[in-house]
Design an enzyme around this catalytic site. Structure first.
Site, PDB file in Angstrom:
ATOM      1  N   SER A 201      11.653  -1.764 -13.788  1.00 49.67           N
ATOM      2  CA  SER A 201      12.709  -1.418 -12.854  1.00 49.67           C
ATOM      3  C   SER A 201      14.025  -1.210 -13.594  1.00 49.67           C
ATOM      4  O   SER A 201      14.277  -1.831 -14.638  1.00 49.67           O
ATOM      5  CB  SER A 201      12.860  -2.581 -11.865  1.00 49.67           C
TER       6      SER A 201
ATOM      7  N   TYR B 242      13.463 -12.045  -9.445  1.00 48.61           N
ATOM      8  CA  TYR B 242      12.579 -10.865  -9.440  1.00 48.61           C
ATOM      9  C   TYR B 242      12.862  -9.987 -10.654  1.00 48.61           C
ATOM     10  O   TYR B 242      11.969  -9.584 -11.386  1.00 48.61           O
ATOM     11  CB  TYR B 242      12.764 -10.058  -8.138  1.00 48.61           C
TER      12      TYR B 242
ATOM     13  N   LYS C   9      10.576  -8.820 -14.277  1.00 47.76           N
ATOM     14  CA  LYS C   9      10.376  -7.472 -14.855  1.00 47.76           C
ATOM     15  C   LYS C   9      10.812  -7.478 -16.315  1.00 47.76           C
ATOM     16  O   LYS C   9      10.120  -6.966 -17.185  1.00 47.76           O
ATOM     17  CB  LYS C   9      11.190  -6.426 -14.073  1.00 47.76           C
TER      18      LYS C   9
HETATM   19  P1  NAD Z   1       4.472  -3.121  -2.717  1.00 46.18           P
HETATM   20  O1  NAD Z   1       4.778  -4.523  -2.289  1.00 46.18           O
HETATM   21  O2  NAD Z   1       4.276  -2.105  -1.658  1.00 46.18           O
HETATM   22  O3  NAD Z   1       3.189  -3.115  -3.668  1.00 46.18           O
HETATM   23  C1  NAD Z   1       2.849  -4.211  -4.490  1.00 46.18           C
HETATM   24  C2  NAD Z   1       1.417  -4.611  -4.159  1.00 46.18           C
HETATM   25  O4  NAD Z   1       1.043  -5.721  -4.964  1.00 46.18           O
HETATM   26  C3  NAD Z   1       1.249  -5.029  -2.691  1.00 46.18           C
HETATM   27  O5  NAD Z   1       0.234  -4.244  -2.105  1.00 46.18           O
HETATM   28  C4  NAD Z   1       0.835  -6.503  -2.773  1.00 46.18           C
HETATM   29  O6  NAD Z   1      -0.073  -6.840  -1.767  1.00 46.18           O
HETATM   30  C5  NAD Z   1       0.239  -6.580  -4.171  1.00 46.18           C
HETATM   31  N1  NAD Z   1       0.285  -7.918  -4.786  1.00 46.18           N
HETATM   32  C6  NAD Z   1       1.337  -8.767  -4.891  1.00 46.18           C
HETATM   33  N2  NAD Z   1       0.947  -9.895  -5.512  1.00 46.18           N
HETATM   34  C7  NAD Z   1      -0.363  -9.743  -5.818  1.00 46.18           C
HETATM   35  C8  NAD Z   1      -1.324 -10.580  -6.453  1.00 46.18           C
HETATM   36  N3  NAD Z   1      -1.019 -11.810  -6.873  1.00 46.18           N
HETATM   37  N4  NAD Z   1      -2.587 -10.116  -6.612  1.00 46.18           N
HETATM   38  C9  NAD Z   1      -2.928  -8.873  -6.179  1.00 46.18           C
HETATM   39  N5  NAD Z   1      -2.072  -8.066  -5.544  1.00 46.18           N
HETATM   40  C10 NAD Z   1      -0.798  -8.494  -5.372  1.00 46.18           C
HETATM   41  O7  NAD Z   1       5.627  -2.671  -3.727  1.00 46.18           O
HETATM   42  P2  NAD Z   1       5.921  -1.240  -4.345  1.00 46.18           P
HETATM   43  O8  NAD Z   1       7.248  -0.810  -3.835  1.00 46.18           O
HETATM   44  O9  NAD Z   1       4.750  -0.369  -4.211  1.00 46.18           O
HETATM   45  O10 NAD Z   1       6.135  -1.665  -5.864  1.00 46.18           O
HETATM   46  C11 NAD Z   1       5.109  -1.546  -6.822  1.00 46.18           C
HETATM   47  C12 NAD Z   1       5.617  -2.099  -8.145  1.00 46.18           C
HETATM   48  O11 NAD Z   1       6.783  -1.387  -8.537  1.00 46.18           O
HETATM   49  C13 NAD Z   1       6.026  -3.564  -8.078  1.00 46.18           C
HETATM   50  O12 NAD Z   1       5.659  -4.206  -9.275  1.00 46.18           O
HETATM   51  C14 NAD Z   1       7.523  -3.493  -7.946  1.00 46.18           C
HETATM   52  O13 NAD Z   1       8.147  -4.651  -8.444  1.00 46.18           O
HETATM   53  C15 NAD Z   1       7.846  -2.280  -8.806  1.00 46.18           C
HETATM   54  N6  NAD Z   1       9.121  -1.651  -8.452  1.00 46.18           N
HETATM   55  C16 NAD Z   1       9.361  -1.283  -7.154  1.00 46.18           C
HETATM   56  C17 NAD Z   1      10.589  -0.732  -6.811  1.00 46.18           C
HETATM   57  C18 NAD Z   1      10.892  -0.352  -5.370  1.00 46.18           C
HETATM   58  O14 NAD Z   1      12.070  -0.184  -5.047  1.00 46.18           O
HETATM   59  N7  NAD Z   1       9.887  -0.173  -4.507  1.00 46.18           N
HETATM   60  C19 NAD Z   1      11.578  -0.521  -7.794  1.00 46.18           C
HETATM   61  C20 NAD Z   1      11.296  -0.891  -9.108  1.00 46.18           C
HETATM   62  C21 NAD Z   1      10.048  -1.465  -9.423  1.00 46.18           C
HETATM   63  N1  UFG Z   2      22.572  -0.923   1.255  1.00 45.97           N
HETATM   64  C1  UFG Z   2      23.372  -0.989   2.365  1.00 45.97           C
HETATM   65  N2  UFG Z   2      22.833  -1.505   3.497  1.00 45.97           N
HETATM   66  C2  UFG Z   2      21.552  -1.973   3.581  1.00 45.97           C
HETATM   67  C3  UFG Z   2      20.749  -1.894   2.423  1.00 45.97           C
HETATM   68  C4  UFG Z   2      21.291  -1.368   1.270  1.00 45.97           C
HETATM   69  O1  UFG Z   2      24.523  -0.591   2.328  1.00 45.97           O
HETATM   70  O2  UFG Z   2      21.141  -2.462   4.651  1.00 45.97           O
HETATM   71  C5  UFG Z   2      23.123  -0.304   0.027  1.00 45.97           C
HETATM   72  C6  UFG Z   2      23.197  -1.247  -1.159  1.00 45.97           C
HETATM   73  O3  UFG Z   2      24.392  -2.002  -1.141  1.00 45.97           O
HETATM   74  C7  UFG Z   2      23.091  -0.269  -2.341  1.00 45.97           C
HETATM   75  C8  UFG Z   2      22.180   0.842  -1.787  1.00 45.97           C
HETATM   76  O4  UFG Z   2      22.257   0.745  -0.372  1.00 45.97           O
HETATM   77  O5  UFG Z   2      24.338   0.281  -2.615  1.00 45.97           O
HETATM   78  C9  UFG Z   2      20.720   0.714  -2.222  1.00 45.97           C
HETATM   79  O6  UFG Z   2      20.243  -0.600  -1.902  1.00 45.97           O
HETATM   80  P1  UFG Z   2      18.693  -0.966  -1.934  1.00 45.97           P
HETATM   81  O7  UFG Z   2      18.569  -2.381  -1.464  1.00 45.97           O
HETATM   82  O8  UFG Z   2      17.903   0.054  -1.200  1.00 45.97           O
HETATM   83  O9  UFG Z   2      18.312  -0.821  -3.473  1.00 45.97           O
HETATM   84  P2  UFG Z   2      18.917  -1.555  -4.757  1.00 45.97           P
HETATM   85  O10 UFG Z   2      19.536  -0.482  -5.603  1.00 45.97           O
HETATM   86  O11 UFG Z   2      19.751  -2.705  -4.404  1.00 45.97           O
HETATM   87  O12 UFG Z   2      17.595  -2.153  -5.443  1.00 45.97           O
HETATM   88  C10 UFG Z   2      16.416  -1.375  -5.657  1.00 45.97           C
HETATM   89  C11 UFG Z   2      15.179  -2.243  -5.513  1.00 45.97           C
HETATM   90  C12 UFG Z   2      15.105  -3.270  -6.609  1.00 45.97           C
HETATM   91  C13 UFG Z   2      15.227  -2.606  -7.937  1.00 45.97           C
HETATM   92  C14 UFG Z   2      16.461  -1.763  -8.005  1.00 45.97           C
HETATM   93  C15 UFG Z   2      16.471  -0.987  -9.289  1.00 45.97           C
HETATM   94  O13 UFG Z   2      15.169  -2.904  -4.280  1.00 45.97           O
HETATM   95  O14 UFG Z   2      13.840  -3.890  -6.573  1.00 45.97           O
HETATM   96  O15 UFG Z   2      16.462  -0.832  -6.917  1.00 45.97           O
HETATM   97  O16 UFG Z   2      17.555  -0.135  -9.358  1.00 45.97           O
HETATM   98  F1  UFG Z   2      15.296  -3.556  -8.899  1.00 45.97           F
END
Ligand code: NAD
Ligand code: UFG
Length: 339
Positions: free
Chosen positions: A124, A149, A153
């Site tokens: 991330s 969290y 990562k």
């Molecule tokens: P998500 O929660 O939809 O997918 C993660 C999946 O992992 C889920 O289906 C959950 O059931 C499964 N899981 C969690 N713990 C587990 C375990 N112990 N054993 C088996 N399965 C397990 O999340 P996502 O948005 O698809 O994210 C996927 C990956 O990308 C994650 O590692 C997340 O941290 C990373 N990531 C996501 C974002 C974002 O904004 N969505 C940003 C940066 C990184």
């Molecule tokens: N925001 C609002 N109102 C809300 C939610 C978000 O104003 O109800 C704003 C936040 O302050 C920020 C922007 O929208 O300025 C994006 O916020 P998000 O929560 O959607 O995303 P973040 O950038 O905070 O974080 C996301 C993921 C993290 C990841 C990160 C990496 O949630 O897991 O991006 O850049 F680590």
């Protein structure tokens, strides 16, 4: 390739599975379904015509994890499984360190035991920390994370780097995602968060569908063009496609590779709201709230390295993202809970 996709029923995992299948790969899914639904499998079948093999396994269960590797011939793992709620990780750090770190260590052990030494890991932009200069390049040093969290990562990146350094047979690709939003254009798969969403896009779609009254915008006094936070939103289908491209680094035995996955464009919260209103013809009531702890003003990627080395760049723009996010929400008002 035969690819084990951990977290394969999740938001990004499910979209990646579709792209893997579309590109002729065999995706084997593993998930404990703690944050996803088995219905996703049927949806993937609807989109691709193929029902992928699925193992309902928790990565904390070493024995069951090992059994997958006994049964399947796996060439590479794409590792999405993990818990990802920033706020929850502050309240329950042990849960996050245990699940994300111990689970991944179990995975590494199973991979080592079975001679599988190829992994693509979901990292991330959060690993860059708070003191960033935008656009962020991969050369930017990692920083202090603001929550457990984020630390999982950052620590897992370090673990994968050390493992690759100690044994050059390992090929490791670390993908640092910026802000994935959107959904498959079919509206069959998308993001289905538990409870009240923490992230901007699912919050907006739930206001649009009438589940939530108004959007709270966290801060309008940042040093950004309109005072609201700027992020690099990326369509989840573009993100999924990048994983297919990243397999090239595995095939080429490239050792360690690190890529930002973003569009290279920053959009403010108000830009996203305006785009959503324009494209979908729905008004999003909002009010300004105090800044959210841990947030930074601006965070967007330099996406040049992924383009020059993988030939990948994002193709969808912000209007596509808000259209597809709404399409999924509209077709699945209660997420996968409707089926
Ligand atoms: P998500 O929660 O939809 O997918 C993660 C999946 O992992 C889920 O289906 C959950 O059931 C499964 N899981 C969690 N713990 C587990 C375990 N112990 N054993 C088996 N399965 C397990 O999340 P996502 O948005 O698809 O994210 C996927 C990956 O990308 C994650 O590692 C997340 O941290 C990373 N990531 C996501 C974002 C974002 O904004 N969505 C940003 C940066 C990184
Ligand atoms: N925001 C609002 N109102 C809300 C939610 C978000 O104003 O109800 C704003 C936040 O302050 C920020 C922007 O929208 O300025 C994006 O916020 P998000 O929560 O959607 O995303 P973040 O950038 O905070 O974080 C996301 C993921 C993290 C990841 C990160 C990496 O949630 O897991 O991006 O850049 F680590």
């Amino acid at each position: 390739m035969n690819i084990l996709v951990t977290g394969g029923t999740g938001f990004i995992g499910s979209h990646t599975v579709v792209e893997l299948i579309n590109n002729g790969h065999n995706a084997i899914l593993m998930d404990n379904l703690i944050n996803s639904s088995e219905i996703v499998l049927k949806r993937i079948e609807k989109i691709t015509g193929i029902m992928p093999t699925f193992y309902k396994v928790d990565m904390l269960d070493k024995e069951k994890l090992g059994e997958i590797f006994d049964k399947e011939h796996i060439d590479c793992v794409i590792h999405f499984a993990g818990l990802k709620a920033v706020g929850e990780s502050v309240k329950e750090p042990y849960k996050y360190y245990n699940n994300n770190l111990c689970g991944s260590l179990n995975l590494i052990e199973a991979m080592n035991r079975h001679g599988v030494k190829n992994i693509i890991f979901s990292s991330s932009a959060t690993v860059y920390g708070k003191n960033v200069i935008v656009p962020i390049t991969e050369e930017c040093p990692k920083g202090e994370c603001t929550n457990p969290y984020g630390w999982t990562k950052s620590m897992l990146e370090q673990i994968f780097c050390d493992i690759q350094k100690a044994d050059e047979k390992w090929n490791v690709v670390l993908l640092r995602y910026f802000n994935p939003i959107g959904a498959h254009p079919s509206g069959l798969i998308g993001e289905d968060p538990n409870g009240i969403p923490n992230n901007l896009m699912p919050f907006i779609t739930q206001v649009a569908i009438g589940k939530l009254k108004e959007l709270g915008i966290f801060g309008n006094d940042y040093d950004t063009p309109d005072g609201t936070g700027v992020r690099d939103y990326i369509h989840v289908v573009d993100l999924a496609k990048a994983h297919v491209k990243a397999l090239k680094k595995i095939e080429d035995n490239s050792g360690l590779s690190i890529y930002n996955l973003g569009t290279g464009n920053g959009y403010s919260v108000l830009d996203v709201v305006k785009s959503f209103e324009k494209v979908n013809g729905i008004k999003i009531p909002y009010s300004f709230k105090p800044r959210r702890a841990g947030d930074i003003a601006s965070c967007y990627a330099s996406a040049n390295k992924a383009y020059s080395e993988l030939g990948w760049k994002a193709e969808f723009d912000i209007d596509d993202m808000v259209r597809d996010s709404w399409n999924f929400q509209k077709k699945n008002p209660n997420g996968y809970g409707d089926q």
